[in-house]
Design a protein around this motif. Structure first.
Motif, PDB file in Angstrom:
ATOM      1  N   MET A   1       0.854  -1.193   0.000  1.00  0.00           N
ATOM      2  CA  MET A   1       0.000   0.000   0.000  1.00  0.00           C
ATOM      3  C   MET A   1       0.889   1.242   0.000  1.00  0.00           C
ATOM      4  SD  MET A   1      -2.907  -1.373  -0.183  1.00  0.00           S
ATOM      5  CE  MET A   1      -3.955   0.084  -0.056  1.00  0.00           C
ATOM      6  N   LYS A   2       0.673   2.119  -0.962  1.00  0.00           N
ATOM      7  CA  LYS A   2       1.442   3.354  -1.094  1.00  0.00           C
ATOM      8  C   LYS A   2       0.585   4.532  -0.639  1.00  0.00           C
ATOM      9  CE  LYS A   2       4.426   6.373  -2.891  1.00  0.00           C
ATOM     10  NZ  LYS A   2       5.781   6.592  -2.378  1.00  0.00           N
ATOM     11  N   ARG A   3       1.128   5.302   0.314  1.00  0.00           N
ATOM     12  CA  ARG A   3       0.386   6.493   0.762  1.00  0.00           C
ATOM     13  C   ARG A   3       0.540   7.592  -0.285  1.00  0.00           C
ATOM     14  NH1 ARG A   3      -1.785   8.177   5.363  1.00  0.00           N
ATOM     15  NH2 ARG A   3      -0.962   6.415   6.546  1.00  0.00           N
TER      16      ARG A   3
ATOM     17  N   GLU B   1      -5.157   8.969   2.065  1.00  0.00           N
ATOM     18  CA  GLU B   1      -5.409   8.123   0.903  1.00  0.00           C
ATOM     19  C   GLU B   1      -4.222   7.206   0.623  1.00  0.00           C
ATOM     20  OE1 GLU B   1      -6.877   8.626  -3.752  1.00  0.00           O
ATOM     21  OE2 GLU B   1      -6.352  10.400  -2.565  1.00  0.00           O
ATOM     22  N   THR B   2      -4.536   5.929   0.370  1.00  0.00           N
ATOM     23  CA  THR B   2      -3.497   4.976  -0.018  1.00  0.00           C
ATOM     24  C   THR B   2      -3.910   4.304  -1.315  1.00  0.00           C
ATOM     25  OG1 THR B   2      -4.507   3.222   1.308  1.00  0.00           O
ATOM     26  CG2 THR B   2      -2.746   4.501   2.359  1.00  0.00           C
ATOM     27  N   GLN B   3      -2.924   3.736  -1.981  1.00  0.00           N
ATOM     28  CA  GLN B   3      -3.167   3.081  -3.263  1.00  0.00           C
ATOM     29  C   GLN B   3      -2.419   1.757  -3.298  1.00  0.00           C
ATOM     30  OE1 GLN B   3      -1.208   4.572  -7.014  1.00  0.00           O
ATOM     31  NE2 GLN B   3      -3.288   5.233  -7.491  1.00  0.00           N
TER      32      GLN B   3
END
Length: 208
Positions: A184-186, A191-193
């Motif tokens: 998971m990338k902040r 919001e994360t992606q």
């Protein structure tokens, strides 16, 4: 391209096509397309991105679920995102063929890579909470015309200990497989992606 720069980066993968072909770019009238390949390993699987020329394969039709074998090189390029560069990795396909059900047994589903390159960043050695040894190695593999591919590799156990002593600029040979890992990338305050990272899981390495 010289034989040496072809031989220092060799990949063979086989599995099931898991996406449609998506246009990437064109060079001198030759179109290149991205597609995801699922390569199974016992109960787990890796999703590996392939870059395929429209001269090698029919990219205009859907091939989801078809089994293929591809040979090529693991390549990288830097994609600029906002304030930083992101390393994008994919298998640049030189040969591709469909394989039938009889050839698609577990033992005929390879995921193999061989790299001959140079340490371009000091290895990072660490221990997991369960006491497993890991070392991250970034390998620069030369390509023709003065270019290089930067391939993240991960070593375990005894290999991790061995790699932890490698010096920047050292010449290293690596054998292993390509693996994918979700994280998971902040991307904002709240919001994360979900993203996928690719790396080489090292089974054997040699300092030369």
């Amino acid at each position: 391209m010289t034989e040496k720069t072809l031989n220092n980066n060799q990949v063979v993968v086989a599995g099931e096509i898991a996406s449609e072909f998506v246009f990437s770019h064109e060079i001198f009238g030759e179109g290149f397309y991205m597609v995801d390949l699922i390569v199974r390993l016992s109960d787990a699987y890796d999703t590996i991105p392939l870059m395929v020329s429209d001269r090698l394969f029919d990219v205009n039709e859907s091939h989801i679920g078809e089994r293929i074998m591809a040979k090529g090189q693991f390549r990288s390029y830097n994609k600029h995102e906002e304030t930083r560069n992101r390393l994008i990795l994919s298998v640049f396909v030189r040969e591709i063929e469909t394989i039938d059900e009889d050839d698609a047994e577990e033992e005929n589903r390879p995921n193999q890579i061989y790299l001959d390159g140079y340490i371009c960043k000091a290895p990072v050695y660490r221990m997991t909470p369960l006491g497993r040894e890991i070392a991250d190695v970034l390998l620069a593999v030369n390509r023709a015309y003065g270019k290089s591919d930067y391939i993240p590799c991960i070593c375990w156990g005894r290999n991790a200990r061995y790699a932890s002593a490698f010096e920047v600029g050292g010449h290293v040979l690596i054998w292993g497989r390509i693996q994918s890992r979700e994280y998971m990338k902040r991307i904002g305050e709240n919001e994360t992606q979900k993203r996928i990272a690719y790396e080489v899981s090292v089974s054997k390495l040699e300092y030369v």
